[in-house]
Design an enzyme around this catalytic site. Structure first.
Site, short mmCIF file in Angstrom:
data_model
loop_
_atom_site.label_atom_id
_atom_site.label_comp_id
_atom_site.label_asym_id
_atom_site.label_seq_id
_atom_site.Cartn_x
_atom_site.Cartn_y
_atom_site.Cartn_z
N GLU A 1 99.55 -17.09 -130.67
CA GLU A 1 100.42 -16.14 -131.35
C GLU A 1 101.89 -16.51 -131.19
O GLU A 1 102.31 -16.99 -130.15
CB GLU A 1 100.16 -14.73 -130.81
N CYS B 1 98.67 -8.37 -117.92
CA CYS B 1 98.99 -9.20 -119.09
C CYS B 1 97.73 -9.55 -119.88
O CYS B 1 96.76 -10.06 -119.32
CB CYS B 1 99.69 -10.47 -118.63
N CYS C 1 97.91 -12.65 -114.26
CA CYS C 1 98.66 -11.42 -113.94
C CYS C 1 97.87 -10.22 -114.46
O CYS C 1 97.40 -10.23 -115.61
CB CYS C 1 100.05 -11.46 -114.57
N CYS D 1 96.05 -18.25 -120.53
CA CYS D 1 96.89 -18.51 -119.35
C CYS D 1 96.02 -18.46 -118.11
O CYS D 1 95.09 -17.65 -118.01
CB CYS D 1 98.01 -17.47 -119.23
N CYS E 1 105.74 -7.91 -125.03
CA CYS E 1 105.56 -8.78 -123.86
C CYS E 1 104.20 -8.53 -123.23
O CYS E 1 103.83 -7.40 -122.95
CB CYS E 1 106.60 -8.46 -122.80
N CYS F 1 109.55 -15.88 -130.45
CA CYS F 1 108.87 -15.88 -129.15
C CYS F 1 107.62 -16.74 -129.33
O CYS F 1 106.76 -16.44 -130.16
CB CYS F 1 108.50 -14.45 -128.75
N1 SAH Z 1 104.09 -16.83 -118.31
C1 SAH Z 1 105.46 -16.53 -118.39
C2 SAH Z 1 105.93 -16.22 -119.80
C3 SAH Z 1 105.04 -15.36 -120.64
S1 SAH Z 1 104.91 -13.68 -120.17
C4 SAH Z 1 105.83 -15.41 -117.44
O1 SAH Z 1 104.94 -14.78 -116.91
O2 SAH Z 1 107.02 -15.21 -117.22
C5 SAH Z 1 106.49 -13.04 -120.67
C6 SAH Z 1 106.93 -11.79 -119.91
O3 SAH Z 1 106.10 -10.68 -120.24
C7 SAH Z 1 106.83 -11.93 -118.40
O4 SAH Z 1 107.99 -11.46 -117.77
C8 SAH Z 1 105.66 -11.05 -118.07
O5 SAH Z 1 105.69 -10.61 -116.76
C9 SAH Z 1 105.82 -9.95 -119.06
N2 SAH Z 1 104.62 -9.15 -119.26
C10 SAH Z 1 103.34 -9.55 -119.16
N3 SAH Z 1 102.50 -8.53 -119.43
C11 SAH Z 1 103.26 -7.46 -119.70
C12 SAH Z 1 102.99 -6.13 -120.09
N4 SAH Z 1 101.75 -5.68 -120.24
N5 SAH Z 1 104.03 -5.30 -120.29
C13 SAH Z 1 105.31 -5.74 -120.18
N6 SAH Z 1 105.63 -7.00 -119.84
C14 SAH Z 1 104.63 -7.86 -119.60
FE1 SF4 Z 2 100.38 -15.87 -117.76
FE2 SF4 Z 2 100.74 -13.42 -118.64
FE3 SF4 Z 2 101.16 -13.94 -116.09
FE4 SF4 Z 2 102.88 -14.88 -117.93
S1 SF4 Z 2 102.49 -12.72 -117.43
S2 SF4 Z 2 101.96 -16.00 -116.20
S3 SF4 Z 2 101.45 -15.27 -119.63
S4 SF4 Z 2 99.19 -14.09 -117.13
#
Ligand code: SAH
Ligand code: SF4
Length: 360
Positions: A95, A122, A119, A115, A341, A108
């Site tokens: 995406e 996410c 996390c 990934c 995000c 973006c």
């Molecule tokens: N992997 C990288 C970049 C992609 S995620 C990283 O983790 O930084 C981009 C941003 O979205 C990160 O700051 C992540 O913590 C945030 N993010 C992930 N899941 C989210 C959610 N459910 N709500 C808000 N922010 C989120």
């Molecule tokens: Fe991967 Fe999502 Fe964690 Fe970013 S926030 S490192 S995309 S699992």
């Protein structure tokens, strides 16, 4: 090599020139080809009308143009956000999101299909890892958005965030090569300072950025100010503990002279209290930093609730008054089409909520 040969989007300008010269053609044709790729944003090699037939023939035989077909485009009801589901040659999908803000457009983009970092909040992490994207696949996403803007007569793309699916520093080579290509002043020409690479905190990657003095902006996803709280949200913190991460950030800022953006996804009752604001303030003391607060976006696999607006305000006040730390609250965009995000999962089903604008 067959028609499914090397992706032209993966070459830097100098490499493209060498490729053409290596075939015995004038480098003038390489300059023309580069213009087709990044000025015209041509959609196929066939469409490059001004290239001599022999050059075009060789390109068609040995290379391909890695335009990623749009499987689905969805508009958010916010009127500013459009999400594209793009098909990779092996059938996987990624995406890319285009966001209009006042006076500027931001793309973006994704760095991986899925990934590996897991996390908990996410959607990409919940889905797991499929594979790294190639440099060409990263570049192609940027060209896609730049092309749309150009065809619509809109101002050119100025901002890029590598904050879509995936962990860019887990795919360091391809991501950095792609950034070199899209920041080339003779092409898409994104200013390096307008490109932000966001990492979950891959310590070796941060140190490498510092060592190579890479010119891009860096965002580090912190979310918690103690190792145990952070490890509960971000499993990667077990591999790269908070003290090592902060040390790497310090090294990065010292070597590059640049501040880091620290991202903090606000989750009610978990990390949005006054005590958390004090903890992050103390953690970042003495570092050139800005905190970006992101209210949690809903995902299927996580039951947490977004921090309240009032909590975000208090959080910001504490950071400003006690620690002189600037902060912003990320505008929420595209939540109805799961383009916010952490909501990108590479699945078509998300489009149900928004208006599908087809595959353009
Ligand atoms: N992997 C990288 C970049 C992609 S995620 C990283 O983790 O930084 C981009 C941003 O979205 C990160 O700051 C992540 O913590 C945030 N993010 C992930 N899941 C989210 C959610 N459910 N709500 C808000 N922010 C989120
Ligand atoms: Fe991967 Fe999502 Fe964690 Fe970013 S926030 S490192 S995309 S699992």
């Amino acid at each position: 090599m067959t028609a499914s040969g090397i992706d032209l989007y993966q070459f830097t300008r100098a490499e493209l020139s060498d490729l053409i010269a290596g075939w015995g053609f004038s480098r003038v044709h390489a300059a023309r080809l580069w213009n087709y790729l990044y000025w015209e944003q041509a959609e196929s090699i066939e469409a490059m009308a001004d290239l001599p037939a022999k050059v075009k023939g060789k390109l068609l035989a040995e290379t391909r143009l890695g335009v990623l077909p749009v499987s689905l485009a969805t508009d958010s009801s916010d009127g500013y956000t459009r999400k594209f589901l793009l098909a990779l040659p092996d059938g996987l999908q990624i995406e890319t999101v285009r966001m209009h803000f006042t006076g500027r457009t931001t793309a973006c983009i994704s760095s991986q299909a899925g990934c590996a970092m897991g996390c908990v909040f996410c959607a990409t992490g919940q889905r797991g890892f499929s594979r790294h994207l190639t440099a060409g696949e990263v570049v192609s996403q940027v060209v896609h958005v730049a092309r749309l803007l150009k065809r619509a007569g809109e101002p050119r793309l100025r901002n890029l965030v590598v904050m879509g699916m995936g962990e860019p520093l887990h795919n360091y080579e391809a991501t950095l090569r792609a950034m070199e290509i899209v920041s080339d002043g003779a092409g898409i020409a994104l200013g390096a300072e307008r490109i932000t690479i966001s990492t979950v905190g891959v310590v070796p990657g941060i140190l490498r950025l510092a060592e190579e003095n890479q010119p891009y902006s860096l965002a580090v996803s912190l979310h918690a100010a103690t190792q145990s709280e952070r490890a509960a949200l971000v499993p990667a913190a077990r591999a790269w503990p908070l003290d090592q991460l902060m040390e790497a950030c310090r090294t990065y800022s010292t070597r590059t002279g640049r501040r880091i953006f620290y991202e903090w996804t606000l989750i009610e009752g978990k990390n949005d209290g006054v005590e958390h604001a004090h903890a992050v303030g103390a953690l970042l003391r003495g570092l050139p930093a800005q905190v970006n607060l992101i209210p949690l976006n809903p995902t299927e696999g996580y039951s947490g609730v977004p921090g309240r607006t009032s909590a975000a305000k208090v959080f910001q006040q504490v950071l400003a008054e006690h620690y002189q730390l600037p902060s912003t609250v990320r505008q929420r965009r595209g939540i109805d089409i799961a383009a916010g995000c952490g909501q990108l999962a590479g699945a078509a089903r998300d489009a149900a909520a928004g208006s599908v604008v087809g595959a353009d």
